[in-house]
Write a protein that holds these residues in place. Structure first.
Motif, short mmCIF file in Angstrom:
data_model
loop_
_atom_site.label_atom_id
_atom_site.label_comp_id
_atom_site.label_asym_id
_atom_site.label_seq_id
_atom_site.Cartn_x
_atom_site.Cartn_y
_atom_site.Cartn_z
N PRO A 176 3.52 -10.88 -12.20
CA PRO A 176 2.05 -10.80 -12.09
C PRO A 176 1.51 -11.09 -10.68
N SER A 177 2.31 -11.72 -9.83
CA SER A 177 1.84 -12.00 -8.46
C SER A 177 1.92 -10.76 -7.57
N PHE A 178 2.64 -9.72 -8.03
CA PHE A 178 2.78 -8.48 -7.25
C PHE A 178 1.48 -7.68 -7.29
N THR A 179 0.98 -7.30 -6.14
CA THR A 179 -0.26 -6.50 -6.06
C THR A 179 0.00 -5.24 -5.24
N TYR A 180 -0.71 -4.17 -5.59
CA TYR A 180 -0.48 -2.89 -4.92
C TYR A 180 -1.74 -2.05 -4.91
N GLU A 181 -1.71 -1.00 -4.11
CA GLU A 181 -2.72 0.05 -4.14
C GLU A 181 -2.05 1.37 -3.78
N VAL A 182 -2.58 2.46 -4.31
CA VAL A 182 -2.12 3.81 -3.96
C VAL A 182 -3.29 4.55 -3.35
N LEU A 183 -3.10 5.05 -2.14
CA LEU A 183 -4.15 5.81 -1.46
C LEU A 183 -3.70 7.27 -1.34
N VAL A 184 -4.38 8.14 -2.08
CA VAL A 184 -4.11 9.57 -1.98
C VAL A 184 -5.04 10.14 -0.92
N VAL A 185 -4.46 10.71 0.12
CA VAL A 185 -5.27 11.27 1.21
C VAL A 185 -5.27 12.79 1.07
N PHE A 211 -8.46 11.73 -8.51
CA PHE A 211 -9.53 10.84 -8.95
C PHE A 211 -9.38 10.44 -10.42
N LYS A 212 -8.72 11.28 -11.21
CA LYS A 212 -8.47 10.92 -12.61
C LYS A 212 -7.63 9.65 -12.71
N TYR A 213 -6.72 9.46 -11.75
CA TYR A 213 -5.90 8.25 -11.73
C TYR A 213 -6.72 7.05 -11.30
N CYS A 214 -7.71 7.29 -10.43
CA CYS A 214 -8.63 6.23 -10.02
C CYS A 214 -9.43 5.77 -11.24
N GLN A 215 -9.88 6.71 -12.06
CA GLN A 215 -10.64 6.37 -13.26
C GLN A 215 -9.77 5.65 -14.30
N LYS A 216 -8.50 6.04 -14.36
CA LYS A 216 -7.59 5.45 -15.35
C LYS A 216 -7.15 4.03 -14.97
N TYR A 217 -6.81 3.84 -13.69
CA TYR A 217 -6.25 2.56 -13.25
C TYR A 217 -7.25 1.67 -12.51
N GLY A 218 -8.41 2.24 -12.14
CA GLY A 218 -9.41 1.48 -11.40
C GLY A 218 -9.26 1.69 -9.90
N SER A 219 -10.39 1.58 -9.19
CA SER A 219 -10.38 1.89 -7.76
C SER A 219 -9.83 0.75 -6.90
N ASP A 220 -9.49 -0.38 -7.53
CA ASP A 220 -8.80 -1.42 -6.77
C ASP A 220 -7.32 -1.05 -6.62
N LYS A 221 -6.83 -0.21 -7.55
CA LYS A 221 -5.43 0.19 -7.52
C LYS A 221 -5.22 1.60 -6.98
N VAL A 222 -6.15 2.50 -7.25
CA VAL A 222 -6.00 3.89 -6.79
C VAL A 222 -7.28 4.33 -6.09
N ARG A 223 -7.12 4.82 -4.87
CA ARG A 223 -8.26 5.31 -4.10
C ARG A 223 -7.95 6.71 -3.57
N VAL A 224 -8.99 7.52 -3.49
CA VAL A 224 -8.83 8.89 -2.98
C VAL A 224 -9.64 9.01 -1.70
N LEU A 225 -8.97 9.38 -0.62
CA LEU A 225 -9.63 9.61 0.66
C LEU A 225 -9.65 11.12 0.88
N SER A 283 0.87 -1.18 0.00
CA SER A 283 0.00 0.00 0.00
C SER A 283 0.90 1.23 0.00
N VAL A 284 0.58 2.19 -0.85
CA VAL A 284 1.32 3.45 -0.90
C VAL A 284 0.39 4.56 -0.42
N VAL A 285 0.75 5.21 0.70
CA VAL A 285 -0.08 6.28 1.27
C VAL A 285 0.56 7.62 0.93
#
Length: 324
Positions: free
Chosen positions: A99-108, A121-135, A68-70
């Motif tokens: 391919p076994s590597f999994t990640y998420e980026v959380l922009v707070v 949020f544009k990155y959330c739309q581009k990469y999907g909300s499983d990978k990029v989330r905006v808090l 997870s990247v905060v």
């Protein structure tokens, strides 16, 4: 003359002792025993790529990602895209290689007044909300408060703190991972790797004014004298923690602004969590939110209060924090 000087010295010592006593009393009276981590109702959800509300996970849930990247962000609409492009470019390439590597980026978004959330949020739309989330936080908490909210909503086995300015080259996360692995075996699966700019200190001194250099050395001395021993650079915003280390330290954290890193490492050393300090590539980026004199003054006050509050028992380290 000598008796007068002696009297003045005694008076000065008495005044200093009285001032320290008063500061200790203020620190004790204004302290809360354990940090109460309050979440506004709106902060319990995030908006997915389809524009729908989803409940945020908890640090106490089992991990479902490797990393997870905060990214704490306050008024970062201009600097954030450069950092996100580099980070996501690296993470995507790494996932293609493995391919076994999994990640998420959380922009707070820490209560920004600009378009930080929209840009993220544009990155959330581009990469999907499983990978990029905006808090998006309801109000500004400070960098430490924003990082904690992100950590508490993360899904990773390891959690990386990374500044929105992109001052540290993102691929250096591999250096932190190696530093973390070199600390094994981890007690109770807890370990921390801190990015460090200490190796760049001579160069930075040459570029800074005498006043800023004096402030820097003064801050380093206070950190060493009052709180954290053995870590030369406590303030680099690039830190990697195991999930267990993150939950233990951030649950006990009180400081929510710039000096939070110091308390975080103070807590880690109290719990005997192993810490590696790892040299990283770092470049100063324009647009810093730090106002040199006042920010250092605030951090100096926070350092003194950290030490006094733990020393007087106003703050006690426990294993869990209250949430409401």
């Amino acid at each position: 003359m000598a008796p007068l000087l002696l009297q003045l010295a005694v008076l000065g010592a008495a005044l200093a002792a009285t001032a320290l006593l008063l500061i200790s009393v203020v620190a004790f009276v204004t302290a809360t025993k354990m940090p109460v981590v309050h979440q506004h109702e709106e902060e319990k959800f995030f908006i997915n790529a389809k524009g729908q509300k989803e409940t945020l996970p908890s640090i106490w849930d089992p991990p479902t990602k490797q990393l997870s990247v905060v990214v704490p962000s306050y008024n970062e609409e201009k600097r954030l895209p450069v950092m996100m492009d580099e980070a996501l470019g690296y993470l995507e390439k790494r996932q293609k290689r493995d391919p076994s590597f999994t990640y998420e980026v959380l922009v707070v978004d820490d209560g920004s007044k600009d378009q930080t959330s929209k840009v993220a949020f544009k990155y959330c739309q581009k990469y999907g909300s499983d990978k990029v989330r905006v808090l998006t936080l309801v109000k500004n908490r400070g960098k430490g408060g924003a990082v904690r909210m992100g950590v508490f909503s993360s899904r990773g086995e390891k959690i990386l703190m990374a500044d929105a300015d992109g001052a540290t080259k993102f691929p250096d996360v591999e250096k932190l991972e190696k530093g973390l692995n070199d600390l094994q075996p981890w007690p109770d699966r807890m370990a921390i790797a801190c990015g460090s700019r200490a190796h760049l200190e001579k160069e930075s001194v040459a570029q800074r004014s005498y006043f800023r250099t004096l402030l820097m050395y003064g801050f380093h001395f206070l950190v060493w004298f009052l709180c954290v021993k053995g870590i030369r650079d406590t303030q680099c915003g690039f830190k990697l923690l195991t999930r267990e280390a993150a939950s233990r330290t951030f649950s006990s954290l009180h400081i929510e602004r710039w000096a939070f890193d110091v308390e975080l490492l103070y807590i880690a050393q109290f719990f005997k969590i192993p810490i590696a300090e790892v040299a990283v590539n770092w470049t100063e980026i324009e647009g810093s939110k730090l106002v040199p004199f006042w920010s250092w003054l605030q951090m100096g006050r926070d350092l003194l209060f950290i030490r006094l509050r733990y020393l007087t028992g106003a703050w006690r380290l426990e294993h869990t924090a209250k949430t409401n």
